[in-house]
Scaffold this active site. Structure first.
Site, short mmCIF file in Angstrom:
data_model
loop_
_atom_site.label_atom_id
_atom_site.label_comp_id
_atom_site.label_asym_id
_atom_site.label_seq_id
_atom_site.Cartn_x
_atom_site.Cartn_y
_atom_site.Cartn_z
N PHE A 236 0.02 3.59 21.45
CA PHE A 236 -1.00 3.54 22.50
C PHE A 236 -0.42 4.01 23.83
O PHE A 236 -0.83 3.56 24.89
CB PHE A 236 -1.60 2.14 22.60
N GLY A 463 -0.60 5.95 13.43
CA GLY A 463 -1.79 5.26 12.93
C GLY A 463 -3.02 6.13 13.06
O GLY A 463 -4.13 5.74 12.68
N GLU A 702 -8.77 8.59 22.00
CA GLU A 702 -8.99 7.79 23.20
C GLU A 702 -10.45 7.62 23.57
O GLU A 702 -10.82 6.65 24.24
CB GLU A 702 -8.20 8.40 24.37
#
Lengths: 735, 179
Positions: A236, A463, A702
């Site tokens: 992230f 991921g 995002e």
């Protein structure tokens, strides 16, 4: 271009190719690796936020059981700065002086035979500080303010005239707190030197950046460094940069002459690998009674570390999202004694969109206009700053199809008007225009005599589904079954790839993979160009198609042969080709390269007596260009939405205003969304391939997060009549 | 399927990473039965069950996400019941039967819950997945997966920062339906 006949490889729902590894525990993350003779490191941190180290006593630590080295700024060698990267300057090289710039700064690294011994010895290091008063508040008048940090401030039209012409003006101050990335994988480094060559396992989103940085810092050739990250426990954004702990682990390994492992603790994850910085935003929007926007001003103020950089243009979204003739956006950063912020999923957009889309909801309410209608009325068909049509934009379909799926027409616009028993029900929505980002990338494709293919690039799959979608894309581009393709990544010895970040990897890598596959087909045609036995003799790339492991003349499936036949007849084991992609140039194609677009529709329930807030439903309608795998892309959107729910309702890194210590640096205290907080969700993809690149993708990593916070806040307003301008939305704000 | 690769060795089962602590560190003898294999270990008394599995037995499936019992990534079973292995000292588990993700199904096969997780894309980065699956299998065994609400509530001790929660629930429902 070669015609692709079997497009089944791409599209709906192939299970992740790495699923068997992940569900059996066989996928090896950086901290799962060890070496014979491996020793373990632990870090010592500053307990003050500003000042100098007057003295540091390591004697007790050095004589503790199992300890092999204690390194501080007094004993560390001089190391070079890291290089400039796509993300700006590298974080400051650690242990080069006695200055303390934030609480939690690494000030010593202890190496011992076991992790238990290293942790214990680290607790024995005694430090004498010369304290200074830390700067910790963005409003502190003593703090240095950086104006227009990225040169992205914008000013078009005449905002004063725009507001003068407005019938209605809304706006106010919106605030968002520090959020911490907190990937579940504790970021870890295992470093092993062999002479001047170095192998590093690291929780990175960008292996080549680690390699380049370590080469610069330690003054060794890049060719001797191998960085491996086949699996990374999320990121992230936390794994984009080469943080000081990576350098310290490599330094420790060199110092003790043994492989060293460092696994950050969860509290260290709050101070060592970046975070989404807080923001204070002033936004004003003016409009006519009919709902035409006449002016927008948006000013963002964010915190940044004393001596590091972070790209966070919070207000930029207001310059590029709507058709409004008069818009001014400005950003400032305030230098504070805090750990350095860094990108966190949807950097800048996550904060800025909350203010913009909340303010638009206020405007819709003031005008008595439906929030979807207001956005459609001010839809921009061209990029507002470039004046060019988008390479793709199906945001209108996002609004309309999302509203339809959600049942938006059932919304009674009066706040507090909808109930379900004791619960107040609120419907809220928000739009998202995510910026485009793409940087150069390379890949290599090989076809073997057995008809299988290997395709590789030094990218990471944090991921995101990269292993899977690149397997599918390669299969499509080469006309192979997906079972015949092996896609590999996460190794700096592979062709250069940029970071998994900015929602930019899928297009960068996909186009590089596509180019490598096209070049590989060209190699095959080159081999048979004078081959009298080949039905493909003399064929040009744009005259052939691929399917079923064969190349054949387009429109004539009989006139072709398999890869295997060509390799066998010519005595070749394999053919390989490289491919590269470069970002599309906006002016070159006469269009503005588009990122993803989205519309979020949220239903909340609020208990008016207890202040409880629950997200009951979410519908996300997303224009992500061409979707390579609906299953993994849906997971990206759902996962982003969960991050958005966390931003909206739970996440707030609390810094003690006196000491600069992060007071809630654990998963017990820093709340993230858990299973019970998250409803089932619907995701619909609209639009089609983007025109800017051959592959037609737009990143979706995002766009799932951005807009959720505003949609939740707008739904809360609809449920309760309360306009919440400060995240996270907590019980005390609803009582 | 991606392969693990490279010149590196995984932590080997002989405990290559434990290099014989200095004598003043208290040592304990521990016998653990892990995935039906008995192991005799001599450990620093501070070693957690999680670190014993990962660093001393080479079973790296159980993951360390917080080391504070707050995220569930280290979930394993002790005598069939869920425990967070990071909050347990190895010495406390003398003689107990430990099951980890590696022991859930015979090598090369998938437990129905593992197959359901793969089918439903019930993970992204995969780091929390071994813990999620061990919790999910326990939940079903304990009869606590009877309703959607129960699954949501009882799976809330396993954090997934990638946000795969809806798919995790779908996988558990599906595995339940398969019986």
């Amino acid at each position: 271009m070669t015609t692709l006949e079997a497009a089944r490889a791409v599209g709906p729902g192939l299970d992740r190719v790495d699923a068997p590894m992940k569900v059996t525990g066989k996928a090896h993350y950086p901290n799962d690796f060890g070496y014979p003779g491996l020793v373990h490191a632990a870090l010592v941190h500053s307990t003050v936020a500003a000042g100098r180290i007057r003295g540091i006593d390591t004697s007790a630590a050095e004589t503790a059981p199992g300890v092999q080295a204690v390194i501080t700024h007094l004993t560390a060698p001089r190391l070079e700065p890291g290089p400039m990267t796509l993300l700006g300057a590298s974080p400051p090289t650690p242990f080069q002086d006695d200055r303390i710039l934030h609480h939690g700064q690494h000030i010593a690294i202890v190496v011992a035979s076991s992790p238990e011994q290293a942790r214990h010895a680290a607790s024995l290091v005694r430090v004498d500080y010369e304290r200074s008063e830390p700067l910790l508040d963005v409003h502190d008048p003593r703090a240095t303010v950086v104006e227009n940090p990225w040169g992205l401030d914008s000013d078009r039209g005449d905002v004063d005239a725009g507001f003068a012409a407005a019938d209605v003006v809304v706006g106010g101050t919106f605030t968002t707190p520090d959020n911490t990335n907190n990937p579940l994988g504790l970021m870890s480094t295992v470093a092993s030197w062999n002479g001047d060559s170095l192998t590093v396992h690291d929780s990175t989103q960008w292996p080549h950046n680690v390699r380049a940085t370590l080469a610069a810092v330690f003054k060794v050739p890049e060719s001797g460094i191998r960085v491996l990250a086949p699996y990374v426990g999320g990121g992230f954004g936390a794994g984009l940069r080469v943080w000081p702990h990576v350098i310290l682990t490599v330094l420790a390994a060199r110092q003790v002459g043994k492989p060293v492992k460092l696994v950050l603790t969860r509290p260290e994850m709050f101070t060592s690998v970046g975070h989404r910085p807080d923001s204070v935003q002033q936004i004003r929007i003016g409009a006519t009674r009919a709902g035409d926007l006449t002016a927008i001003t948006h000013e963002g103020l964010s915190s940044v570390a004393m001596e590091d950089d972070d790209y966070e243009p919070v207000s930029l979204c207001s310059a590029v999202s709507y058709a409004c003739p008069n818009v001014r956006t400005q950003d400032r950063q305030v230098r504070l004694n805090i750990p350095c912020p860094g990108s966190m999923r949807g950097p800048a957009e996550g904060q800025g969109n909350f203010a913009l889309e909340s303010a638009l909801d206020e405007l819709a309410h003031e005008l008595g206009m439906d929030p979807v209608e207001l956005r459609l009325r001010n839809y921009c068909e061209e990029h507002p700053l470039l004046g060019l049509p988008w390479s793709s934009k199906a945001l209108r379909d996002c609004y309309l199809q999302g509203a339809e799926r959600f049942g938006w027409s059932r919304r009674d616009p009066r706040p507090g008007s909808m109930r379900d028993g004791r619960w107040l029900v609120g419907y809220g929505m928000a739009g998202v225009s995510y910026p485009h980002y793409q940087v150069p990338c390379q890949a290599r494709a090989s076809l073997h005599r057995d008809g299988s293919a290997d395709v590789r690039s030094a990218a990471t799959d944090i991921g995101t589904g990269t292993y899977t979608i690149m397997t599918q894309l390669s299969a499509e581009q080469l006309g192979l079954d997906v079972s015949r393709v092996h896609f590999d990544l996460g190794d700096s010895d592979m062709p250069y790839a940029p970071q998994a970040g900015g929602s930019g990897l899928t297009s960068a890598l996909g186009n590089a993979v596509g180019a490598a596959c096209r070049n590989l087909i060209r190699e095959f045609l080159d081999v048979v160009k004078d081959d009298a036995d080949s039905p493909l003799r003399g064929a040009a790339p744009d005259e052939v198609s691929v399917s079923g492991g064969r190349i054949h003349r387009t429109g004539a499936p009989d006139q072709g042969e398999s890869y295997t036949d060509i390799l066998t007849r010519h005595g070749l084991e394999e053919l390989s080709a490289d491919g590269r992609s470069t970002p599309p140039q906006p002016d070159g194609g006469g269009m503005a390269t588009a990122g993803a677009f989205g519309a979020k529709f949220v239903e909340v329930r609020v208990d008016p007596d207890l202040g409880l807030l629950r997200v009951a439903r979410v519908v996300s309608a997303i224009d992500g260009g061409r979707i390579l795998n609906e299953k993994t892309a849906t997971s990206q959107i759902v996962g982003g939405t969960v991050g958005g729910i966390g931003q909206a309702m739970f996440e707030e890194t609390a810094t003690d205003p006196g000491t600069g210590r992060i007071a809630n640096a654990t998963f017990g205290d820093y709340l993230v969304a858990v299973n019970a907080d998250v409803p089932d969700m619907e995701v619909i993809f609209v639009g089609g391939p983007d025109r800017a690149t051959p592959i037609g993708t737009k990143g979706v990593g995002e766009v799932g997060l951005v807009g959720v916070a505003a949609a939740v806040a707008n739904a809360v307003h609809h449920a309760t009549g309360r306009r919440i301008r400060s995240l996270p939305i907590t019980i005390d704000q609803l009582l | 399927m991606p392969r693990n690769r490279g010149a590196m060795t995984q932590v080997d089962a002989a405990g290559a990473t434990s290099t014989g602590a200095a004598p003043e560190v208290p040592q304990v003898e521990v016998t653990l039965t892990v995935n039906d294999t008995e192991h005799h270990l001599r450990l620093d008394s501070r070693v957690t069950l999680l670190d014993a599995l990962r660093d001393h037995l080479g079973l790296t499936g159980a993951k360390k996400g917080c080391d504070q019992g707050a995220c569930g990534a280290c979930t394993v079973m002790a005598d069939g019941k869920r425990v967070v292995a990071c909050l347990a000292l190895a010495a406390q588990y003398e003689g107990r039967r430990i099951t980890t993700i590696e022991g859930l199904a015979p090598n090369g096969e998938l437990h129905p819950m593992q197959a359901a997780f793969a089918r439903h894309d019930a993970f992204q980065c995969g780091y929390c997945t071994p813990g999620q699956i061990m919790s999910a299998v326990s939940l079903v065994a304990e009869g606590r997966a009877g309703s959607e609400e129960d699954i949501r509530e009882f799976m809330s001790g396993n954090l997934c920062r990638c946000g795969a929660y809806p798919n995790i629930r779908a996988a558990i429902r599906d595995a339940l339906a398969e019986g």
